[in-house]
Design a protein around this motif. Structure first.
Motif, PDB file in Angstrom:
ATOM      1  N   ASN A  60       0.821  -1.212   0.000  1.00  0.00           N
ATOM      2  CA  ASN A  60       0.000   0.000   0.000  1.00  0.00           C
ATOM      3  C   ASN A  60       0.856   1.264   0.000  1.00  0.00           C
ATOM      4  O   ASN A  60       0.484   2.275  -0.610  1.00  0.00           O
ATOM      5  CB  ASN A  60      -0.938  -0.002   1.207  1.00  0.00           C
ATOM      6  CG  ASN A  60      -2.025  -1.058   1.088  1.00  0.00           C
ATOM      7  OD1 ASN A  60      -2.471  -1.387  -0.008  1.00  0.00           O
ATOM      8  ND2 ASN A  60      -2.446  -1.606   2.222  1.00  0.00           N
ATOM      9  N   CYS A  87     -13.595  -1.824  -5.346  1.00  0.00           N
ATOM     10  CA  CYS A  87     -13.555  -0.526  -4.641  1.00  0.00           C
ATOM     11  C   CYS A  87     -12.150  -0.008  -4.392  1.00  0.00           C
ATOM     12  O   CYS A  87     -11.987   1.117  -3.901  1.00  0.00           O
ATOM     13  CB  CYS A  87     -14.318  -0.617  -3.329  1.00  0.00           C
ATOM     14  SG  CYS A  87     -13.560  -1.710  -2.095  1.00  0.00           S
ATOM     15  N   TRP A  98      -8.875   1.159  -2.817  1.00  0.00           N
ATOM     16  CA  TRP A  98      -8.541   1.595  -1.462  1.00  0.00           C
ATOM     17  C   TRP A  98      -9.640   2.467  -0.852  1.00  0.00           C
ATOM     18  O   TRP A  98      -9.412   3.182   0.112  1.00  0.00           O
ATOM     19  CB  TRP A  98      -7.210   2.333  -1.473  1.00  0.00           C
ATOM     20  CG  TRP A  98      -6.052   1.438  -1.796  1.00  0.00           C
ATOM     21  CD1 TRP A  98      -5.330   0.676  -0.931  1.00  0.00           C
ATOM     22  CD2 TRP A  98      -5.492   1.191  -3.084  1.00  0.00           C
ATOM     23  NE1 TRP A  98      -4.367  -0.033  -1.595  1.00  0.00           N
ATOM     24  CE2 TRP A  98      -4.443   0.266  -2.931  1.00  0.00           C
ATOM     25  CE3 TRP A  98      -5.777   1.657  -4.373  1.00  0.00           C
ATOM     26  CZ2 TRP A  98      -3.675  -0.202  -3.990  1.00  0.00           C
ATOM     27  CZ3 TRP A  98      -5.024   1.196  -5.445  1.00  0.00           C
ATOM     28  CH2 TRP A  98      -3.991   0.287  -5.244  1.00  0.00           C
ATOM     29  N   GLY A  99     -10.844   2.406  -1.423  1.00  0.00           N
ATOM     30  CA  GLY A  99     -12.012   3.011  -0.790  1.00  0.00           C
ATOM     31  C   GLY A  99     -12.255   4.470  -1.097  1.00  0.00           C
ATOM     32  O   GLY A  99     -13.126   5.086  -0.476  1.00  0.00           O
ATOM     33  N   SER A 100     -11.580   5.051  -2.069  1.00  0.00           N
ATOM     34  CA  SER A 100     -11.696   6.496  -2.297  1.00  0.00           C
ATOM     35  C   SER A 100     -13.082   6.905  -2.773  1.00  0.00           C
ATOM     36  O   SER A 100     -13.635   7.912  -2.313  1.00  0.00           O
ATOM     37  CB  SER A 100     -10.637   6.952  -3.293  1.00  0.00           C
ATOM     38  OG  SER A 100      -9.337   6.722  -2.775  1.00  0.00           O
ATOM     39  N   GLN A 154      -5.837  -4.037  -0.334  1.00  0.00           N
ATOM     40  CA  GLN A 154      -6.766  -2.937  -0.543  1.00  0.00           C
ATOM     41  C   GLN A 154      -7.845  -2.924   0.535  1.00  0.00           C
ATOM     42  O   GLN A 154      -8.170  -1.868   1.093  1.00  0.00           O
ATOM     43  CB  GLN A 154      -7.414  -3.041  -1.920  1.00  0.00           C
ATOM     44  CG  GLN A 154      -6.504  -2.685  -3.072  1.00  0.00           C
ATOM     45  CD  GLN A 154      -7.235  -2.712  -4.394  1.00  0.00           C
ATOM     46  OE1 GLN A 154      -8.224  -3.420  -4.568  1.00  0.00           O
ATOM     47  NE2 GLN A 154      -6.757  -1.926  -5.349  1.00  0.00           N
ATOM     48  N   ALA A 199      -8.472   0.199   2.972  1.00  0.00           N
ATOM     49  CA  ALA A 199      -9.749   0.883   2.784  1.00  0.00           C
ATOM     50  C   ALA A 199     -10.563   0.890   4.072  1.00  0.00           C
ATOM     51  O   ALA A 199     -11.163   1.911   4.440  1.00  0.00           O
ATOM     52  CB  ALA A 199     -10.541   0.215   1.660  1.00  0.00           C
ATOM     53  N   ARG A 242      -9.058   3.448   6.382  1.00  0.00           N
ATOM     54  CA  ARG A 242      -9.365   4.821   5.959  1.00  0.00           C
ATOM     55  C   ARG A 242     -10.803   5.199   6.310  1.00  0.00           C
ATOM     56  O   ARG A 242     -11.075   6.344   6.704  1.00  0.00           O
ATOM     57  CB  ARG A 242      -9.158   4.967   4.441  1.00  0.00           C
ATOM     58  CG  ARG A 242      -7.717   4.828   3.996  1.00  0.00           C
ATOM     59  CD  ARG A 242      -7.625   4.926   2.479  1.00  0.00           C
ATOM     60  NE  ARG A 242      -7.794   6.315   2.015  1.00  0.00           N
ATOM     61  CZ  ARG A 242      -8.144   6.627   0.790  1.00  0.00           C
ATOM     62  NH1 ARG A 242      -8.408   5.678  -0.114  1.00  0.00           N
ATOM     63  NH2 ARG A 242      -8.251   7.898   0.440  1.00  0.00           N
ATOM     64  N   ILE A 302     -16.513  -2.135   3.858  1.00  0.00           N
ATOM     65  CA  ILE A 302     -15.575  -2.685   2.881  1.00  0.00           C
ATOM     66  C   ILE A 302     -15.497  -4.191   3.087  1.00  0.00           C
ATOM     67  O   ILE A 302     -15.287  -4.662   4.201  1.00  0.00           O
ATOM     68  CB  ILE A 302     -14.175  -2.059   3.024  1.00  0.00           C
ATOM     69  CG1 ILE A 302     -14.242  -0.531   2.889  1.00  0.00           C
ATOM     70  CG2 ILE A 302     -13.219  -2.658   2.000  1.00  0.00           C
ATOM     71  CD1 ILE A 302     -14.681  -0.029   1.531  1.00  0.00           C
TER      72      ILE A 302
END
Length: 442
Positions: A151, A204, A206-208, A230, A234, A237, A249
């Motif tokens: 990451n 998805c 890394w969830g942005s 990921q 995610a 975050r 997630i």
């Protein structure tokens, strides 16, 4: 063009180049034995070890060149775009494959330079998958090869946004972060997200997008990825943003999602991993998971229509080092399959030029922090990404590939006609959000 008198290895490299291209290499060459040939103003192809040529003998084409570059046996000094773009400037783009009979005519020089010998082991960054293509297990291994490389490495490459798909540039001078912010908002606007809606984010990352949809639109988001790295980041975050009540997630394949229906579905940069044989199942599954009247945003890279459906080439650089089992289809194929699944295609937007700018921004990130990227992954891995992204920028600029956002609706509800009668200006709010207050947004 002025060239020095080549001797020994440099002369052999020049001859191999003529066999590959059908013309002299428009690059300077410097070899392990001190020999060189110089083309004024051109980048330099550095052959650090005779093993580079041995790799080409055993894999006489793109794969041999890729192995030589990834291993560090072959290098490029100077502007990588200039070094990679010369085939596009030739009257007919060469295939970059050596004819073995022509190669045999160079057996004497190859022997004298000690090039002939056992085949070198491929670099450890090369993928070799087994099992049924696009089965759940093999897809997980393919995704692990590309995405589970660290990451922190991806933070260097992608920047703070951690978005690994085409950005949307309000203007060419916009920063990568502004452009990624604009892209996330563009997706949300096309999906008409509002508080209380459920969004499924397929692939998805890394969830942005999930974070943006929840924070800016009050939407409840389920993000699924089959990359463990990921999913871990995610989830962290989401917790750090205080959005755990709105965003979940999951380490899950889209084929395993059973808790629909969702009000909207986003699939951004994921369909390229599905494969032509599986695309009808993919579209049908998303159709089942979407409520009547709901919207699907399918964002995917496409090959040109003349190329036809892409079949993974086991000897290509992209298949062995970047996206194992990845396949590109023409835009028409994506549209046809979505329609056959029961979707109504409402809008198509081409973002090819935006992806060229995005890839160049990622290359700049990588080159600016090269030593850190190498430390966080490996020298070979960093070289894979530099070659892949620079080549991708040139492919988008050269119209060889494109990227498109297809907005589709599942009929069957009065809400399915909620689209304006005229084409909405989705970009306006996306640009305003990216510029922020006081930045001159209209």
């Amino acid at each position: 063009m002025a060239a020095s008198s080549p001797r020994r290895a440099a002369g052999l490299v020049d001859e191999l180049g003529r066999l590959l291209l059908g013309a002299p290499i428009p690059l300077s060459v410097r070899c392990w034995d001190g020999s060189a040939s110089v083309v004024d103003g051109a980048p330099t192809l550095v052959v650090r070890h005779r093993r580079a040529l041995r790799r080409l003998v055993y894999a006489p084409g793109e794969l041999g060149l890729a192995r030589a570059y990834v291993s560090g046996d072959l290098d490029i000094e100077g502007d990588i775009y200039s070094a990679l773009s010369f085939p596009d400037r030739m009257p007919a783009r060469p295939e970059l494959r050596l004819d073995r009979r022509a190669l045999a005519r160079l057996a004497g020089p190859l022997l004298r330079l000690g090039v002939v010998g056992p085949p070198p082991a491929p670099p450890p960054e090369e993928a070799r998958l087994s099992g049924i293509r696009h089965s759940l297990g093999r897809d997980r291994r393919a995704i692990r090869h590309h995405y589970d490389v660290g990451n922190d490495f991806y933070r260097v490459l992608l920047g703070p946004s951690l978005v690994y798909s085409c950005a949307y540039f309000p203007e060419p001078a916009a920063t990568l972060e502004q452009a990624q912010e604009a892209k996330l908002d563009l997706v949300c606007r096309k999906l008409d997200l509002r508080p209380g809606m459920r969004l499924l984010d397929v692939g998805c990352g890394w969830g942005s997008l999930a974070l943006h949809a929840a924070a800016r639109y009050g939407t409840s988001v389920t993000g699924v990825t089959i990359s463990a790295a990921q999913a871990e980041l995610a989830t962290r975050r989401v917790a750090e943003a205080g959005l755990s009540e709105l965003v979940e997630i999951r380490l899950q394949d889209y084929r395993e999602v059973v808790d629909g229906p969702f009000d909207a579905i986003a699939s951004v940069g994921m369909a390229e991993h599905v494969g032509l044989a599986q695309l009808p199942l993919y579209a049908a599954r998303l159709h089942v998971l979407l409520r009547p009247g709901g919207r699907l945003l399918n964002h995917a890279i496409a090959c040109g229509p003349a190329a036809g459906p892409d079949r993974p080439d086991p000897g290509s650089f992209l298949t062995r080092y970047v996206f194992p089992d990845g396949e590109l289809q023409p835009l028409a194929t994506h549209v046809r399959i979505l329609e056959e699944a029961g979707f109504e295609v409402a809008d198509v937007e081409a973002l090819r030029r935006h992806y060229a700018l995005t890839c160049r921004a990622w290359v700049s990130n990588l080159e600016r922090r090269w030593d850190e990227a190498v430390r966080l992954s490996s020298p070979g891995r960093a070289r894979v990404w530099r070659l892949y992204l620079a080549g991708s920028a040139l492919a988008f600029e050269g119209h060889r590939v494109g990227v498109n956002q297809v907005l589709a609706i599942k009929p069957g509800s009065p809400g399915h006609d909620r689209l304006p009668l005229t084409r909405p200006d989705w970009s306006r709010r996306a640009v305003e959000r990216a510029q922020g207050p006081g930045d001159g947004a209209a």
